[in-house]
Design an enzyme around this catalytic site. Structure first.
Site, mmCIF file in Angstrom:
data_model
loop_
_atom_site.group_PDB
_atom_site.id
_atom_site.type_symbol
_atom_site.label_atom_id
_atom_site.label_comp_id
_atom_site.label_asym_id
_atom_site.label_seq_id
_atom_site.Cartn_x
_atom_site.Cartn_y
_atom_site.Cartn_z
ATOM 1 N N HIS A 268 0.859 -1.184 0.000
ATOM 2 C CA HIS A 268 0.000 0.000 0.000
ATOM 3 C C HIS A 268 0.898 1.237 0.000
ATOM 4 O O HIS A 268 1.357 1.670 -1.049
ATOM 5 C CB HIS A 268 -0.914 -0.092 1.219
ATOM 6 C CG HIS A 268 -2.059 0.875 1.248
ATOM 7 N ND1 HIS A 268 -2.332 1.736 0.234
ATOM 8 C CD2 HIS A 268 -3.005 1.104 2.201
ATOM 9 C CE1 HIS A 268 -3.393 2.458 0.547
ATOM 10 N NE2 HIS A 268 -3.824 2.095 1.741
ATOM 11 N N HIS A 307 -1.481 -0.790 -11.371
ATOM 12 C CA HIS A 307 -2.416 -0.367 -10.330
ATOM 13 C C HIS A 307 -3.684 -1.199 -10.449
ATOM 14 O O HIS A 307 -4.078 -1.552 -11.557
ATOM 15 C CB HIS A 307 -2.757 1.129 -10.496
ATOM 16 C CG HIS A 307 -3.377 1.745 -9.282
ATOM 17 N ND1 HIS A 307 -4.716 1.640 -9.014
ATOM 18 C CD2 HIS A 307 -2.827 2.454 -8.268
ATOM 19 C CE1 HIS A 307 -4.964 2.271 -7.885
ATOM 20 N NE2 HIS A 307 -3.852 2.774 -7.394
ATOM 21 N N ASP A 363 3.524 6.245 -7.014
ATOM 22 C CA ASP A 363 4.750 5.983 -6.268
ATOM 23 C C ASP A 363 6.010 6.023 -7.120
ATOM 24 O O ASP A 363 7.117 5.995 -6.593
ATOM 25 C CB ASP A 363 4.670 4.614 -5.584
ATOM 26 C CG ASP A 363 3.702 4.647 -4.426
ATOM 27 O OD1 ASP A 363 3.684 5.660 -3.726
ATOM 28 O OD2 ASP A 363 2.973 3.663 -4.229
HETATM 29 N N1 ACO Z 1 5.747 -5.250 -13.052
HETATM 30 C C1 ACO Z 1 5.653 -6.301 -13.900
HETATM 31 N N2 ACO Z 1 4.491 -6.936 -14.177
HETATM 32 C C2 ACO Z 1 3.406 -6.477 -13.556
HETATM 33 C C3 ACO Z 1 3.424 -5.383 -12.671
HETATM 34 C C4 ACO Z 1 4.667 -4.767 -12.436
HETATM 35 N N3 ACO Z 1 4.759 -3.724 -11.610
HETATM 36 N N4 ACO Z 1 2.182 -5.142 -12.195
HETATM 37 C C5 ACO Z 1 1.398 -6.059 -12.780
HETATM 38 N N5 ACO Z 1 2.132 -6.857 -13.602
HETATM 39 C C6 ACO Z 1 1.624 -7.938 -14.476
HETATM 40 C C7 ACO Z 1 1.307 -9.190 -13.663
HETATM 41 O O1 ACO Z 1 2.419 -10.069 -13.638
HETATM 42 C C8 ACO Z 1 0.156 -9.753 -14.443
HETATM 43 O O2 ACO Z 1 0.663 -10.365 -15.589
HETATM 44 P P1 ACO Z 1 0.023 -11.763 -16.132
HETATM 45 O O3 ACO Z 1 -1.397 -11.422 -16.463
HETATM 46 O O4 ACO Z 1 0.848 -12.117 -17.291
HETATM 47 O O5 ACO Z 1 0.117 -12.710 -14.982
HETATM 48 C C9 ACO Z 1 -0.618 -8.525 -14.900
HETATM 49 O O6 ACO Z 1 0.365 -7.483 -14.991
HETATM 50 C C10 ACO Z 1 -1.730 -8.089 -13.965
HETATM 51 O O7 ACO Z 1 -1.182 -7.890 -12.671
HETATM 52 P P2 ACO Z 1 -1.922 -8.157 -11.278
HETATM 53 O O8 ACO Z 1 -0.887 -8.446 -10.253
HETATM 54 O O9 ACO Z 1 -3.016 -9.161 -11.499
HETATM 55 O O10 ACO Z 1 -2.599 -6.760 -11.019
HETATM 56 P P3 ACO Z 1 -3.200 -6.271 -9.631
HETATM 57 O O11 ACO Z 1 -4.261 -5.311 -9.960
HETATM 58 O O12 ACO Z 1 -3.558 -7.404 -8.730
HETATM 59 O O13 ACO Z 1 -1.940 -5.556 -8.947
HETATM 60 C C11 ACO Z 1 -0.406 -3.940 -8.207
HETATM 61 C C12 ACO Z 1 -1.782 -4.188 -8.862
HETATM 62 C C13 ACO Z 1 -0.302 -4.691 -6.852
HETATM 63 C C14 ACO Z 1 -0.267 -2.438 -7.922
HETATM 64 C C15 ACO Z 1 0.706 -4.406 -9.175
HETATM 65 O O14 ACO Z 1 0.600 -3.722 -10.407
HETATM 66 C C16 ACO Z 1 2.090 -4.250 -8.574
HETATM 67 O O15 ACO Z 1 2.553 -5.144 -7.845
HETATM 68 N N6 ACO Z 1 2.796 -3.104 -8.854
HETATM 69 C C17 ACO Z 1 4.086 -2.858 -8.288
HETATM 70 C C18 ACO Z 1 3.920 -2.351 -6.849
HETATM 71 C C19 ACO Z 1 3.423 -0.915 -6.795
HETATM 72 O O16 ACO Z 1 3.893 -0.040 -7.501
HETATM 73 N N7 ACO Z 1 2.449 -0.664 -5.879
HETATM 74 C C20 ACO Z 1 1.890 0.672 -5.659
HETATM 75 C C21 ACO Z 1 0.457 0.732 -6.102
HETATM 76 S S1 ACO Z 1 -0.157 2.372 -5.918
HETATM 77 C C22 ACO Z 1 -0.532 2.554 -4.279
HETATM 78 O O17 ACO Z 1 -0.862 1.622 -3.562
HETATM 79 C C23 ACO Z 1 -0.459 3.895 -3.709
#
Ligand code: ACO
Length: 428
Positions: A268, A307, A363
């Site tokens: 988060h 996101h 972020d």
């Molecule tokens: N880098 C590489 N691949 C990614 C990333 C990333 N940052 N984010 C998502 N993906 C890929 C996943 O591997 C998945 O691929 P697939 O379909 O081939 O398996 C696809 O994109 C969908 O990703 P999910 O994890 O299902 O998306 P979800 O909505 O659950 O996750 C999240 C969102 C947690 C923010 C994710 O994008 C992530 O981990 N980002 C990096 C951490 C981050 O920056 N967090 C801050 C969020 S903003 C906040 O909270 C203020």
């Protein structure tokens, strides 16, 4: 003519049910009538992590994740970041309307005059170990405030409720700055009521031995914009904690401590710290292509990208990217910015990121700015919690005033053992 209903046929019984649709949503309680026999409890919906469940109606913040739109009370974040101030936005978020000049002056005066904390709260910080994480100290001190204002438990008293809201918004920067000063072993700085909300925060953080601290206007304004961008974000994990804990009718200090605890988590409010670690590890522009390959091979995630709601450029990231230049003009460039810009350029041209709609989130650039301002990474989630306080409080009030809300108490699908007889220890 269209029917605003959903017809559901239960193939176990062959019975059909017509369920009303309002705002493209059905009520989970309308499923309860679906039963196989009279003894049946009735149908529930299963939704771990609330991925497709609205827990409330709200009129505060609206996000269109596909279009990359964020609005507070109907005002686009871009206009607020450009033309407003954090305290004006706080008033808007809490009250639903922009203040008149007289209302803003009174609001600013009141917030400014609640910035001091009780001397015993100051002593609380002394009790923490020298290397205590500032977020742990912030969470604890927020909860501790409930013992200083016991009347806050009277949440039905509107006058008292308003006073606690002002106290929380006013004291959050003081608690945050005291936590920081303790963690670096420096004496605490008391608030300076002649300064703005963010100017005073910088004063409490960075004043050394000079008789009067003069905040750098560009940094004061940049921080104000960052605070505007972080003020609310509808039903995120921390806000959900505020509403859920607050639904037990606990006082707002304890509920805000719970919300801050949720924000502390690396999924988060902790992602901007992970971005700094990632950029530092990449180290130079030459290493970017190899890092991108590792991301595509799923060895690592590109932190600060992607996101749950935004499937487009996070509008907050666009604004932050712009103010980064203004900050670096004062602080000197942060070498990590070049790496971040190149990483973004390559990622946005790459099919892996395009197909998955992965764009920079809030972020990606905020940590680089905070680092340039001289803040240690441990302070990053604290910098998120200070402005988010107003969002938590507005959502808490909305919850209290909503007749449909009750104590948050989800159902479960019990899959464990039943009706076992106790076996004495020597028989096991
Ligand atoms: N880098 C590489 N691949 C990614 C990333 C990333 N940052 N984010 C998502 N993906 C890929 C996943 O591997 C998945 O691929 P697939 O379909 O081939 O398996 C696809 O994109 C969908 O990703 P999910 O994890 O299902 O998306 P979800 O909505 O659950 O996750 C999240 C969102 C947690 C923010 C994710 O994008 C992530 O981990 N980002 C990096 C951490 C981050 O920056 N967090 C801050 C969020 S903003 C906040 O909270 C203020």
């Amino acid at each position: 003519m269209t029917h605003e209903t959903l017809t559901v046929t239960d193939n176990r019984t062959g019975k059909s049910y017509e369920i009303p649709i309002t705002h493209d949503t059905i009520r989970a309680m309308d499923l309860r009538q679906i039963k196989v026999n009279e003894d049946d409890f009735g149908m529930m919906s299963y939704d771990p992590a609330f991925k497709n469940t609205a827990s409330t109606k709200s009129t505060i913040t609206d996000i269109d994740g596909d279009k990359g739109i964020l609005q507070y009370r109907g005002y686009p974040i871009e206009q607020l970041a450009e033309q407003s101030t954090y305290l004006e936005v706080a008033y808007l978020i809490l009250n639903g309307e922009l203040p008149t000049q007289a209302e803003l002056d009174e609001w600013t005066r009141e917030i400014t005059h609640h910035t001091l904390i009780h001397e015993n709260v100051k002593q609380l910080f002394d009790a923490f170990r020298y290397d205590a994480h500032p977020m742990g100290m912030l969470i604890s001190s927020l909860a501790a405030l409930s013992t200083f204002y016991p009347e806050a438990s009277n949440i039905g008293d509107i006058k008292s409720r308003d006073l606690q809201i002002k106290r929380l918004i006013a004291k959050a920067p003081t608690l945050a700055a005291f936590a920081y000063r303790h963690s670096v072993g420096l004496p605490y700085n008391y608030p300076d009521n002649d300064l703005s909300y963010t100017g005073n925060f910088l004063n409490m953080m960075f004043k050394m031995v000079e008789p009067r601290y003069k905040p750098e206007p560009a940094l004061e304004r940049a921080l104000d914009v960052l605070f505007i961008l972080h003020a609310d974000h509808e039903q995120n994990c921390g806000t959900n904690a505020m509403r859920s804990v607050g639904s037990s009718n606990v006082d707002p200090y304890c509920a805000a401590a719970a919300a801050a605890a949720a924000l502390y988590g690396p999924l988060h409010g902790g992602a901007n710290e992970a971005v700094i670690r990632m950029l530092t590890e990449i180290g130079s522009l030459d290493n970017i292509p190899a890092f991108i390959e590792r991301v595509k091979n799923r060895e690592v995630r590109l932190m600060g990208f992607g996101h749950r709601v935004y499937k487009n450029y996070d509008p907050r990231a666009k604004i932050i990217k712009r103010i980064a230049d203004e900050v670096f003009a004062v602080t000197g460039a942060n070498p990590l910015l070049d790496i971040a810009l190149e990483l973004e350029r390559i990622a946005l041209e790459d099919d892996y990121f395009i197909e998955r709609k992965l764009y920079p989130n809030v972020d990606f650039y905020s940590g680089i700015i905070y680092q340039a301002m001289g803040l240690p990474t441990a302070m990053f989630p604290v910098m998120f919690a200070i402005p988010r306080m107003v969002g938590w409080l507005a959502q808490w009030v909305e919850m209290l005033d909503d007749d449909e809300q009750a104590i948050a108490r989800p159902r479960q699908i019990y899959l464990g053992a039943r009706n076992r007889d106790y076996v004495s220890i020597d028989q096991r």
